[in-house]
Design a protein around this motif. Structure first.
Motif, PDB file in Angstrom:
ATOM      1  N   UNK A  90       3.073  -9.983  11.109  1.00  0.00           N
ATOM      2  CA  UNK A  90       4.374  -9.904  11.753  1.00  0.00           C
ATOM      3  C   UNK A  90       5.476 -10.462  10.851  1.00  0.00           C
ATOM      4  N   UNK A  91       5.120 -11.432  10.011  1.00  0.00           N
ATOM      5  CA  UNK A  91       6.110 -11.992   9.101  1.00  0.00           C
ATOM      6  C   UNK A  91       6.683 -10.970   8.147  1.00  0.00           C
ATOM      7  N   UNK A  92       5.888  -9.981   7.759  1.00  0.00           N
ATOM      8  CA  UNK A  92       6.396  -8.933   6.877  1.00  0.00           C
ATOM      9  C   UNK A  92       7.423  -8.076   7.602  1.00  0.00           C
ATOM     10  N   UNK A  93       7.131  -7.695   8.847  1.00  0.00           N
ATOM     11  CA  UNK A  93       8.068  -6.872   9.615  1.00  0.00           C
ATOM     12  C   UNK A  93       9.381  -7.625   9.819  1.00  0.00           C
ATOM     13  N   UNK A  94       9.289  -8.933  10.082  1.00  0.00           N
ATOM     14  CA  UNK A  94      10.492  -9.726  10.307  1.00  0.00           C
ATOM     15  C   UNK A  94      11.316  -9.902   9.037  1.00  0.00           C
ATOM     16  N   UNK A  95      10.676  -9.815   7.873  1.00  0.00           N
ATOM     17  CA  UNK A  95      11.361 -10.114   6.614  1.00  0.00           C
ATOM     18  C   UNK A  95      12.023  -8.907   5.977  1.00  0.00           C
ATOM     19  N   UNK A  96      11.463  -7.717   6.144  1.00  0.00           N
ATOM     20  CA  UNK A  96      12.028  -6.551   5.454  1.00  0.00           C
ATOM     21  C   UNK A  96      13.303  -6.113   6.149  1.00  0.00           C
ATOM     22  N   UNK A  97      14.180  -5.466   5.383  1.00  0.00           N
ATOM     23  CA  UNK A  97      15.501  -5.081   5.893  1.00  0.00           C
ATOM     24  C   UNK A  97      15.570  -3.661   6.421  1.00  0.00           C
ATOM     25  N   UNK A 137      -1.033  -8.604  12.912  1.00  0.00           N
ATOM     26  CA  UNK A 137      -1.580  -9.955  12.864  1.00  0.00           C
ATOM     27  C   UNK A 137      -0.451 -10.946  13.117  1.00  0.00           C
ATOM     28  N   UNK A 138      -0.684 -11.860  14.071  1.00  0.00           N
ATOM     29  CA  UNK A 138       0.330 -12.846  14.410  1.00  0.00           C
ATOM     30  C   UNK A 138       0.353 -13.940  13.337  1.00  0.00           C
ATOM     31  N   UNK A 139       1.083 -13.677  12.277  1.00  0.00           N
ATOM     32  CA  UNK A 139       1.170 -14.604  11.162  1.00  0.00           C
ATOM     33  C   UNK A 139       2.553 -14.477  10.557  1.00  0.00           C
ATOM     34  N   UNK A 140       3.175 -15.602  10.242  1.00  0.00           N
ATOM     35  CA  UNK A 140       4.557 -15.587   9.754  1.00  0.00           C
ATOM     36  C   UNK A 140       4.649 -15.272   8.272  1.00  0.00           C
ATOM     37  N   UNK A 197       2.805 -19.288   1.419  1.00  0.00           N
ATOM     38  CA  UNK A 197       3.400 -18.482   2.473  1.00  0.00           C
ATOM     39  C   UNK A 197       3.556 -17.020   2.085  1.00  0.00           C
ATOM     40  N   UNK A 198       3.300 -16.702   0.819  1.00  0.00           N
ATOM     41  CA  UNK A 198       3.476 -15.328   0.367  1.00  0.00           C
ATOM     42  C   UNK A 198       2.200 -14.844  -0.318  1.00  0.00           C
ATOM     43  N   UNK A 199       1.103 -14.694   0.445  1.00  0.00           N
ATOM     44  CA  UNK A 199      -0.142 -14.260  -0.181  1.00  0.00           C
ATOM     45  C   UNK A 199      -0.028 -12.896  -0.819  1.00  0.00           C
ATOM     46  N   UNK A 200       0.908 -12.065  -0.365  1.00  0.00           N
ATOM     47  CA  UNK A 200       1.082 -10.758  -0.984  1.00  0.00           C
ATOM     48  C   UNK A 200       1.416 -10.906  -2.460  1.00  0.00           C
ATOM     49  N   UNK A 201       2.156 -11.986  -2.789  1.00  0.00           N
ATOM     50  CA  UNK A 201       2.561 -12.188  -4.175  1.00  0.00           C
ATOM     51  C   UNK A 201       1.377 -12.553  -5.049  1.00  0.00           C
TER      52      UNK A 201
END
Length: 534
Positions: A137-144, A118-121, A264-268
């Motif tokens: 995509x924001x999750x992929x960009x954020x994890x190390x 999903x194209x979402x930051x 910005x962090x709905x996962x939380x």
């Protein structure tokens, strides 16, 4: 949509990408008093079979009713390069879940187990009924690291294998599953907009008053979260990922929770990072022999960079990403950081159509790849070179790059880029080669809508309209849009009859016409079933 009063697509499409993790669904399905009882009563979770009151087929159809809206959303992304990377993590998790007995053969067969991008930051992932999962995509960009990403996917996988939705629907019993699907979409609309008038419209989508009353309860019960943590941790480690990734992911989300309260962090919100859950993860880690910390690999760094660019940031961000590659200190940075920065620079310049600058950054990345990157990372660099050539309309260079042995690994990204390059030549002979490869791929993986659509272009270049129309229908069917698929098959049937009357249908055409007739009957039945669900 399964509700009788279906909201307009203009409302749903910009909202479908906002799916919170499966806890959002859970909140809509579980009465408030049940959430309180499970959170404070300390009762153990029911066994796996306790969700059986909801048949697997019904749960799958409920997931399809929501996934259909995701596929229609303009922010649904089918990127073969990122998709292959996600699958390289996802498939070992599925295999581990099967080996552990978490993923039973019946569940394995009946559920979709599809992962959408999903194209979402925002930092988010979600799971839906029937084995539909998604990653922002924001999750992929954020994890190390891939280990951190595996921890999220394993947690979501475990919500599905433990049938948490089915348990909640069984407790909620008063509402039909398809009505609950409508409630989920309505809740998404209400929870993700700041516009008061839009909020009213979104609330109107909901069925009854219960969904509106649940807006503050966006999380699973604590027992279910603990179970998903426990099972997910076992699946992840059995799949070969570093257990430290589970702990660092928790710590990352907890830090984000302290610093962000802006949506910005709905996962939380749907998976609250309680001190207890973090302590449990750390305790599991301490029971294991000393492990090396999960590290960022060059491959993950490049995939994180790709995800960041594919979120469509503004021009200022793209320029900044390109400028980072010119920093002198980059030359002494670890190879993973160099690879990520240079990959992002190539994509950023490519997006701005600064092809000369993109080629300069690519040359530096290729020089780094030869001595420093493993075969998978080198292939990703090779695919980026082909992608740049295609974007710059240099088709022959793309073909040459994709014909090298390193790029010929039978992965989806190589197949799709090579087919695109062959179709881009506009030559029937090249189109036939593309069609042959795509047909072989689809014979083994028929649920690939993008491959079907690329096959349409290959058939059209060969002047094969009958097969092109049938391929269009198959693509629509994969996206669960059965009315559109039926429409295309009827058009193919009409064309076949016309060609037969004019004696233009050869033996292969007669076989294709028979396939069209059979598929039309099959999809007509699915269309009627889908209409009844509404």
């Amino acid at each position: 949509m399964p509700a009788k009063n279906k909201p307009s697509p203009s409302l749903l499409r910009p909202l479908a990408r906002r799916f919170g993790v499966l806890g959002l669904c859970a909140a809509l399905m579980l009465p408030f008093h049940a959430v309180q009882a499970q959170s404070s009563g300390g009762h153990r979770l029911p066994n796996l079979g306790d969700g059986a009151e909801l048949p697997l087929g019904v749960e799958r159809r409920l997931g399809e009713s929501i996934a259909r809206e995701i596929y229609r959303d303009p922010d649904y992304v089918d990127d073969p390069v990122l998709g292959d990377y996600i699958q390289s993590i996802w498939q070992p998790l599925l295999a581990a879940a099967r080996q552990r007995g978490e993923l039973t053969p019946e569940l394995d067969q009946q559920f979709a187990w599809d992962v959408a991008l999903i194209r979402d930051r925002s930092i988010n992932a979600f799971a839906l009924p029937g084995g539909y999962l998604g990653v922002h995509l924001g999750l992929i960009a954020a994890v190390n690291s891939g280990d951190e990403l595996a921890s999220v996917l394993a947690h979501e996988l475990s919500h599905v294998t433990q049938r948490h939705i089915a348990r909640m629907i069984a407790q909620q019993g008063r509402q039909g599953p398809m009505v609950i699907g409508a409630m989920i979409l309505g809740m998404l609309a209400a929870s993700r907009t700041a516009n008061p008038s839009s909020m009213s419209a979104a609330n109107a989508v909901m069925v009854g008053g219960q969904a509106a009353a649940m807006q503050s309860q966006l999380n699973f019960s604590r027992d279910m979260e603990r179970e998903a943590d426990r099972v997910g941790y076992g699946v992840m480690t059995d799949a070969g990922y570093e257990p430290q990734g589970f702990v660092t992911m928790f710590e990352k989300l907890q830090q984000a929770s302290r610093l962000n309260d802006n949506g910005s962090f709905p996962y939380l919100r749907s998976h609250p990072m309680t001190t207890e859950r973090i302590a449990d993860a750390q305790a599991r880690q301490q029971l294991l022999p000393p492990q090396s910390a999960a590290i960022t690999t060059p491959l993950h760094a490049m995939m994180a960079a790709r995800a960041q660019v594919l979120t469509n940031p503004g021009v200022d961000v793209l320029r900044a990403l390109a400028a980072h590659a010119d920093v002198a200190a980059l030359a002494t940075a670890p190879s993973a950081r160099q690879a990520g920065v240079l990959y992002a620079a190539v994509m950023a310049e490519m997006r701005q159509r600064n092809f000369a600058a993109a080629r300069q950054h690519l040359a530096r990345l290729q020089a780094l790849a030869k001595p420093s990157l493993n075969a998978d990372a080198q292939r990703v660099v090779r695919l980026l070179a082909a992608e740049l050539a295609l974007t710059a309309n240099d088709t022959m260079t793309a073909l040459r790059v994709l014909s090298t042995p390193l790029a010929l690994k039978p992965d989806r990204a190589s197949l799709m880029l090579l087919a695109q390059a062959r179709v881009a030549t506009r030559q029937p002979e090249q189109a036939q080669l593309a069609g042959d490869a795509l047909r072989l791929w689809l014979s083994q993986r028929p649920r690939d809508a993008s491959a079907w659509l690329l096959l349409v272009s290959a058939y059209e270049l060969q002047g094969d309209s009958l097969r092109a129309i049938r391929a269009q229908a198959e693509a629509r069917a994969v996206e669960l849009d059965y009315p559109a698929a039926v429409d295309r098959l009827k058009a193919a049937q009409s064309l076949a009859h016309s060609m037969a009357r004019e004696d233009k249908l050869d033996r292969g055409g007669h076989i294709e016409a028979s396939i069209v007739d059979a598929r039309l009957r099959e999809l007509e039945g699915l269309r009627r079933e889908q209409a009844l669900q509404r």
